[in-house]
Design a protein around this motif. Structure first.
Motif, mmCIF file in Angstrom:
data_model
loop_
_atom_site.group_PDB
_atom_site.id
_atom_site.type_symbol
_atom_site.label_atom_id
_atom_site.label_comp_id
_atom_site.label_asym_id
_atom_site.label_seq_id
_atom_site.Cartn_x
_atom_site.Cartn_y
_atom_site.Cartn_z
ATOM 1 N N LEU A 1 4.942 -1.068 2.466
ATOM 2 C CA LEU A 1 3.672 -1.706 2.536
ATOM 3 C C LEU A 1 2.869 -0.655 0.984
ATOM 4 C CD1 LEU A 1 0.964 -2.684 2.948
ATOM 5 C CD2 LEU A 1 0.265 -2.204 4.568
ATOM 6 N N ALA A 2 3.256 1.297 1.469
ATOM 7 C CA ALA A 2 2.718 2.187 0.059
ATOM 8 C C ALA A 2 3.448 1.804 -1.005
ATOM 9 C CB ALA A 2 2.449 3.608 1.331
ATOM 10 N N GLU A 3 4.976 1.966 -1.245
ATOM 11 C CA GLU A 3 5.461 1.274 -2.098
ATOM 12 C C GLU A 3 5.108 -0.139 -3.079
ATOM 13 O OE1 GLU A 3 9.316 1.371 -1.199
ATOM 14 O OE2 GLU A 3 9.643 3.331 -0.571
ATOM 15 N N LEU A 4 4.514 -0.995 -1.830
ATOM 16 C CA LEU A 4 3.586 -1.772 -2.861
ATOM 17 C C LEU A 4 2.904 -1.900 -3.436
ATOM 18 C CD1 LEU A 4 5.219 -4.805 -0.309
ATOM 19 C CD2 LEU A 4 5.429 -4.649 -2.521
ATOM 20 N N GLN A 5 1.979 -1.501 -2.585
ATOM 21 C CA GLN A 5 0.393 -0.938 -3.298
ATOM 22 C C GLN A 5 0.557 -0.182 -4.542
ATOM 23 O OE1 GLN A 5 -1.416 1.202 0.086
ATOM 24 N NE2 GLN A 5 -2.280 -1.012 0.975
ATOM 25 N N ASN A 6 1.522 1.137 -4.357
ATOM 26 C CA ASN A 6 1.850 1.777 -5.898
ATOM 27 C C ASN A 6 1.968 0.776 -6.582
ATOM 28 O OD1 ASN A 6 0.553 4.435 -4.431
ATOM 29 N ND2 ASN A 6 2.427 4.779 -3.442
ATOM 30 N N ALA A 7 3.055 0.191 -6.535
ATOM 31 C CA ALA A 7 3.515 -0.845 -7.565
ATOM 32 C C ALA A 7 2.356 -1.360 -8.304
ATOM 33 C CB ALA A 7 4.457 -1.475 -7.194
ATOM 34 N N ARG A 8 1.760 -2.779 -6.888
ATOM 35 C CA ARG A 8 0.678 -3.186 -7.151
ATOM 36 C C ARG A 8 -0.789 -2.082 -7.797
ATOM 37 N NH1 ARG A 8 -3.656 -4.405 -3.103
ATOM 38 N NH2 ARG A 8 -4.241 -1.701 -3.732
ATOM 39 N N ASN A 9 -1.364 -1.714 -8.284
ATOM 40 C CA ASN A 9 -1.222 -0.596 -8.896
ATOM 41 C C ASN A 9 -1.580 -0.396 -10.197
ATOM 42 O OD1 ASN A 9 -3.615 0.165 -6.574
ATOM 43 N ND2 ASN A 9 -2.557 1.464 -5.290
ATOM 44 N N GLU A 10 0.035 -0.041 -10.130
ATOM 45 C CA GLU A 10 0.605 0.821 -11.710
ATOM 46 C C GLU A 10 0.319 -0.157 -12.585
ATOM 47 O OE1 GLU A 10 4.346 1.941 -10.762
ATOM 48 O OE2 GLU A 10 4.068 4.175 -10.019
ATOM 49 N N ALA A 11 0.973 -1.970 -12.038
ATOM 50 C CA ALA A 11 0.591 -3.222 -12.717
ATOM 51 C C ALA A 11 -0.704 -3.315 -13.255
ATOM 52 C CB ALA A 11 1.489 -4.019 -11.738
ATOM 53 N N TRP A 12 -1.503 -3.196 -12.341
ATOM 54 C CA TRP A 12 -3.032 -3.380 -12.338
ATOM 55 C C TRP A 12 -3.401 -2.421 -13.936
ATOM 56 C CZ3 TRP A 12 -6.690 -6.910 -11.513
ATOM 57 C CH2 TRP A 12 -7.472 -6.115 -12.052
ATOM 58 N N GLU A 13 -2.962 -0.956 -13.111
ATOM 59 C CA GLU A 13 -3.608 0.326 -14.591
ATOM 60 C C GLU A 13 -2.583 -0.877 -15.797
ATOM 61 O OE1 GLU A 13 -2.082 4.192 -13.260
ATOM 62 O OE2 GLU A 13 -3.943 3.290 -11.790
ATOM 63 N N SER A 14 -1.562 -1.054 -15.852
ATOM 64 C CA SER A 14 -0.707 -1.732 -17.192
ATOM 65 C C SER A 14 -1.354 -2.648 -17.961
ATOM 66 C CB SER A 14 1.080 -1.819 -16.914
ATOM 67 O OG SER A 14 1.176 -2.142 -18.057
ATOM 68 N N ALA A 15 -1.910 -3.761 -17.239
ATOM 69 C CA ALA A 15 -2.264 -4.424 -17.376
ATOM 70 C C ALA A 15 -3.843 -4.531 -18.199
ATOM 71 C CB ALA A 15 -2.649 -6.106 -15.878
ATOM 72 N N GLU A 16 -4.720 -3.476 -17.428
ATOM 73 C CA GLU A 16 -5.560 -3.062 -17.916
ATOM 74 C C GLU A 16 -5.621 -2.669 -19.309
ATOM 75 O OE1 GLU A 16 -9.281 -2.870 -17.319
ATOM 76 O OE2 GLU A 16 -8.238 -4.147 -15.653
#
Length: 146
Positions: free
Chosen positions: A20-35
């Motif tokens: 879950l922590a890894e997925l949250q980190n991956a999601r946050n990184e994807a969000w930052e990249s999308a931004e």
């Protein structure tokens, strides 16, 4: 056996927490990249809009200059067909480069016509001087005969 099962569940829970922590980190990184990409896109889009607006202004300015150079306005060209034809020709120009090429050609033609007009005016002045001189000589000749 209960203790082993509890340890197994605790291990599985810990593993799931880690996933879950890894997925949250991956999601946050994807969000930052999308931004980041969204900002780059917006910046580029804004630059394109600005460039387009500047190009439109340049075209309008060059159109005005072209019309001024050619003397195109309702006073000098009362013929609606001529004015419409010129307007249609200018509207067809798609870029600043095409308009600049047209403006250069119009300027060259204007310069050629101005030179032709100047030459014609000089020739007219010479003819007038020659005729005045001939008339003066004729009058002097008539006076001497009398």
């Amino acid at each position: 056996m209960g203790k082993d099962l509890t340890q197994e569940w605790l291990g599985e829970i810990q593993g799931l927490k880690q996933q879950l922590a890894e997925l949250q980190n991956a999601r946050n990184e994807a969000w930052e990249s999308a931004e980041k990409w969204r900002k780059l896109y917006n910046t580029e889009a804004e630059q394109r809009r600005t460039d387009n607006q500047l190009a439109q202004q340049a075209i309008a300015s060059l159109n005005g200059q072209l019309q001024k150079i050619k003397g195109i306005d309702d006073k000098t060209l009362p013929d609606a067909d001529t004015s419409s034809a010129i307007h249609a020709e200018v509207i067809q120009l798609q870029s600043v480069e095409e308009l600049q090429t047209k403006l250069i050609a119009a300027t060259k033609e204007r310069d050629r016509l101005l030179l032709a007009l100047k030459t014609e005016q000089e020739e007219h002045a010479k003819t007038r001087t020659n005729l005045t001189t001939a008339l003066g000589d004729a009058i002097d000749g008539m006076k001497q005969r009398s």
